[in-house]
Design an enzyme around this catalytic site. Structure first.
Site, PDB file in Angstrom:
ATOM      1  N   GLU A 169      -0.100  44.856  -0.893  1.00  0.00           N
ATOM      2  CA  GLU A 169      -1.544  44.249  -0.452  1.00  0.00           C
ATOM      3  C   GLU A 169      -1.113  42.947   0.327  1.00  0.00           C
ATOM      4  OE1 GLU A 169      -4.535  45.954  -3.682  1.00  0.00           O
ATOM      5  OE2 GLU A 169      -3.518  44.392  -4.242  1.00  0.00           O
ATOM      6  N   HIS A 195       1.092  41.133  -2.261  1.00  0.00           N
ATOM      7  CA  HIS A 195       1.175  41.517  -3.493  1.00  0.00           C
ATOM      8  C   HIS A 195       1.974  42.796  -3.639  1.00  0.00           C
ATOM      9  CE1 HIS A 195      -1.266  43.615  -7.021  1.00  0.00           C
ATOM     10  NE2 HIS A 195      -0.213  42.717  -7.643  1.00  0.00           N
ATOM     11  N   ASN A 230      -5.974  46.192  -8.552  1.00  0.00           N
ATOM     12  CA  ASN A 230      -6.199  45.821  -9.720  1.00  0.00           C
ATOM     13  C   ASN A 230      -7.637  45.544  -9.985  1.00  0.00           C
ATOM     14  OD1 ASN A 230      -3.758  45.349 -11.241  1.00  0.00           O
ATOM     15  ND2 ASN A 230      -3.447  43.627 -10.169  1.00  0.00           N
ATOM     16  N   SER A 253      -1.118  38.691  -8.946  1.00  0.00           N
ATOM     17  CA  SER A 253      -1.630  39.803  -9.125  1.00  0.00           C
ATOM     18  C   SER A 253      -3.362  39.812  -8.743  1.00  0.00           C
ATOM     19  CB  SER A 253      -1.654  40.144 -10.710  1.00  0.00           C
ATOM     20  OG  SER A 253      -0.406  40.342 -11.023  1.00  0.00           O
TER      21      SER A 253
HETATM   22  N1  LIG Z   1       5.304  42.293 -13.556  1.00  0.00           N
HETATM   23  C1  LIG Z   1       4.279  42.970 -12.906  1.00  0.00           C
HETATM   24  O1  LIG Z   1       4.013  44.117 -12.932  1.00  0.00           O
HETATM   25  C2  LIG Z   1       3.554  42.396 -11.511  1.00  0.00           C
HETATM   26  C3  LIG Z   1       2.916  42.849 -10.456  1.00  0.00           C
HETATM   27  C4  LIG Z   1       2.620  42.598  -9.498  1.00  0.00           C
HETATM   28  C5  LIG Z   1       2.570  41.146  -9.303  1.00  0.00           C
HETATM   29  N2  LIG Z   1       2.934  40.272 -10.518  1.00  0.00           N
HETATM   30  C6  LIG Z   1       2.694  39.016 -10.375  1.00  0.00           C
HETATM   31  O2  LIG Z   1       3.929  38.549  -9.944  1.00  0.00           O
HETATM   32  C7  LIG Z   1       4.203  37.062 -10.716  1.00  0.00           C
HETATM   33  C8  LIG Z   1       5.322  37.191 -11.746  1.00  0.00           C
HETATM   34  O3  LIG Z   1       5.192  38.231 -12.392  1.00  0.00           O
HETATM   35  P1  LIG Z   1       6.442  38.659 -13.146  1.00  0.00           P
HETATM   36  O4  LIG Z   1       6.255  39.882 -14.038  1.00  0.00           O
HETATM   37  O5  LIG Z   1       7.836  38.710 -12.569  1.00  0.00           O
HETATM   38  O6  LIG Z   1       6.820  37.542 -14.251  1.00  0.00           O
HETATM   39  P2  LIG Z   1       8.235  37.091 -15.439  1.00  0.00           P
HETATM   40  O7  LIG Z   1       7.393  36.503 -16.284  1.00  0.00           O
HETATM   41  O8  LIG Z   1       8.883  38.238 -15.416  1.00  0.00           O
HETATM   42  O9  LIG Z   1       8.509  35.915 -14.165  1.00  0.00           O
HETATM   43  C9  LIG Z   1       8.128  34.645 -14.063  1.00  0.00           C
HETATM   44  C10 LIG Z   1       9.296  33.904 -13.763  1.00  0.00           C
HETATM   45  O10 LIG Z   1       8.772  32.567 -13.169  1.00  0.00           O
HETATM   46  C11 LIG Z   1       9.328  31.542 -14.001  1.00  0.00           C
HETATM   47  N3  LIG Z   1       8.735  30.268 -13.634  1.00  0.00           N
HETATM   48  C12 LIG Z   1       7.577  29.702 -14.481  1.00  0.00           C
HETATM   49  N4  LIG Z   1       7.273  28.615 -13.885  1.00  0.00           N
HETATM   50  C13 LIG Z   1       8.043  28.394 -12.696  1.00  0.00           C
HETATM   51  C14 LIG Z   1       7.857  27.511 -11.644  1.00  0.00           C
HETATM   52  N5  LIG Z   1       6.947  26.350 -11.957  1.00  0.00           N
HETATM   53  N6  LIG Z   1       8.705  27.732 -10.760  1.00  0.00           N
HETATM   54  C15 LIG Z   1       9.575  28.540 -10.502  1.00  0.00           C
HETATM   55  N7  LIG Z   1       9.531  29.581 -11.524  1.00  0.00           N
HETATM   56  C16 LIG Z   1       8.696  29.418 -12.623  1.00  0.00           C
HETATM   57  C17 LIG Z   1       9.892  31.887 -15.296  1.00  0.00           C
HETATM   58  O11 LIG Z   1      10.958  31.273 -15.868  1.00  0.00           O
HETATM   59  C18 LIG Z   1       9.871  33.479 -14.957  1.00  0.00           C
HETATM   60  O12 LIG Z   1      11.332  33.578 -14.814  1.00  0.00           O
HETATM   61  C19 LIG Z   1       2.909  36.854 -11.479  1.00  0.00           C
HETATM   62  O13 LIG Z   1       1.931  35.870 -10.684  1.00  0.00           O
HETATM   63  C20 LIG Z   1       2.304  38.256 -11.754  1.00  0.00           C
HETATM   64  O14 LIG Z   1       0.985  38.539 -11.772  1.00  0.00           O
HETATM   65  C21 LIG Z   1       3.549  40.856 -11.550  1.00  0.00           C
END
Ligand SMILES: NC(=O)c1ccc[n+]([C@@H]2O[C@H](COP(=O)([O-])OP(=O)(O)OC[C@H]3O[C@@H](n4cnc5c(N)ncnc54)[C@H](O)[C@@H]3O)[C@@H](O)[C@H]2O)c1
Length: 406
Positions: A171, A159, A209, A138
């Site tokens: 993005e 992104h 963001n 993000s």
């Molecule tokens: N949720 C949102 O609205 C959103 C939007 C855009 C970007 N993001 C970004 O996307 C990424 C994921 O966010 P999310 O909301 O899906 O989080 P989430 O917590 O739902 O999922 C993250 C997953 O990563 C796994 N994980 C942790 N360490 C790991 C590793 N070493 N190898 C593989 N898997 C691993 C966890 O077990 C979990 O299942 C982050 O960088 C976040 O900033 C999130």
């Protein structure tokens, strides 16, 4: 929307990319894997938690079934199409196995730089030299992630927004070393998936963001000062055409998630006052009040997630009665000013910044369209008056002063 025929035709692929790897099977990883399956790719998925992969499998199957049904296939045909798409999803037990035979890996693990750097170092060692490595971060630095690899020219940000199968914006973030060819290929891929890619430089928070940060920070400052309360601010902002008020939005996204991005930006911009996170956010997060997911944030939620009204301390005020038009004006001006800061730093084009805020944050119009509506000289004068009354954070951006004619 995916063509339902795509789901039934294994091997149809987009943009010259074959198999796609996805690391992290949470909210975003599952959504991105679903998108790739919808568009005919084979997908290799890894998560450190087996339970996360199981949950992702169910969510992807449900998501595909809904998309297929909406595309006109029903019952048995839909089940068959979904089954065929799911057969192209393969889970693996180690992150290096993701990289083996894929053209692109999208990493969507948790938002921690040390962790992403470790994942990228492992992927880099295991992947073929031509494989592109992308992060869905993000707000973290693509350059800092790319530095953990031997191929920074093939590392970039992709992104996606939540929910990834639905939200139209992506993005495409080029780091200092990313080749134009790598960014163009990735943009072509997501365009083939029906998304609108926007090209962004690697700056904290990219476009959305960053430029949209005042949408939550300014309301928090109004609340801190007692100028206006939660209910009136949310009502005023919604009446201005935004899909959700800022406090409802923070509860929806997670106050902890919103705070984490705010902290990354504050640090990324070396403590610039306009990015200072709010102590109200910190207090709520410390108390475990994370918003909808924990049942309490700025509002209280029932067991089914339905809002029951503002939390008691926010229901009563304080609210000094700043008029609703002034509330909205202040938030919009701060967003307009941030857009000019970003433009001045060459983060993206004017059109892409407008589009990113419309598609990624669902604003009724982009910040430059808003500036034109207000008039650049008028917007500058309003910001100067706010800077005098409220502080430096409203000081007009150099690019705005220039555009307004000095
Ligand atoms: N949720 C949102 O609205 C959103 C939007 C855009 C970007 N993001 C970004 O996307 C990424 C994921 O966010 P999310 O909301 O899906 O989080 P989430 O917590 O739902 O999922 C993250 C997953 O990563 C796994 N994980 C942790 N360490 C790991 C590793 N070493 N190898 C593989 N898997 C691993 C966890 O077990 C979990 O299942 C982050 O960088 C976040 O900033 C999130």
């Amino acid at each position: 929307m995916a063509d339902p025929a795509t789901l039934t035709t294994p091997g149809r692929r987009t943009g010259g990319f074959g198999t796609i790897g996805v690391v992290g099977a949470g909210t975003m990883g599952a959504g991105i894997a679903q998108l790739a399956l919808e568009h005919g790719h084979d997908v290799v998925l890894f998560d450190v938690e087996g339970a996360a992969v199981e949950r992702a499998r169910r969510r992807i199957a449900d998501g595909l079934a809904r998309r297929v049904a909406r595309g006109g296939l029903r019952d048995e045909a839909a089940a068959e199409a979904t089954g065929q798409a799911m057969a192209r999803l393969r889970e693996v037990a180690a992150v290096e196995e993701v990289a083996g035979s894929v053209d692109l890996v999208v990493e969507a693990a948790v938002e921690r730089l040390d962790l992403k750097r470790a994942v990228f170092a492992t992927l880099d060692a295991a992947a073929a030299p031509g494989t592109l490595l992308a992060s869905n971060t993000s707000a973290l630095s693509i350059d800092a992630i790319a530095a953990a690899t031997t191929r920074p020219e093939r590392v970039l940000g992709l992104h996606f927004f939540n929910p990834a199968p639905v939200m139209p914006l992506v993005e495409v973030v080029a780091g200092a070393a990313t080749t134009p060819g790598a960014a163009t290929a990735a943009a072509g891929l997501v365009a083939g998936w029906g998304k609108r890619p926007v090209a962004v430089r690697d700056v904290p928070g990219f476009i959305v963001n960053r430029v949209n940060r005042p949408f939550t920070l300014e309301p928090l400052r109004l609340l801190e000062s007692g100028a206006a309360g939660v209910t009136r601010i949310d009502r005023a902002v919604e009446a201005a055409g935004f899909p959700m008020g800022p406090f409802a939005l923070m509860d929806f996204v997670g106050i902890d998630v919103n705070l984490a991005v705010a902290v990354t930006l504050f640090e990324g911009f070396h403590g610039a006052p306009r990015f200072r996170p709010s102590p109200i956010q910190r207090r709520l997060v410390d108390a475990g009040r994370l918003g909808r997911k924990s049942g309490r944030g700025f509002h209280v939620y029932g067991p089914d997630g339905a809002p029951l009204g503002p939390a008691p301390e926010f229901a009563a005020g304080p609210d000094a009665g700043l008029p609703e038009a002034a509330i909205v004006e202040r938030i919009v001006l701060a967003i307009v000013n941030e857009a000019f800061h970003a433009l001045g730093q060459g983060v993206a084009t004017r059109d892409d910044i407008d589009l990113a805020l419309e598609l990624g944050a669902r604003h009724p119009r982009g910040p430059f369209a808003w500036a034109d509506l207000l008039g650049l000289r008028h917007a500058t004068a309003l910001l100067e008056a706010l800077a005098a009354a409220e502080g430096e954070r409203f000081r007009p951006a150099p690019a705005l002063l220039e555009a307004a004619g000095g």
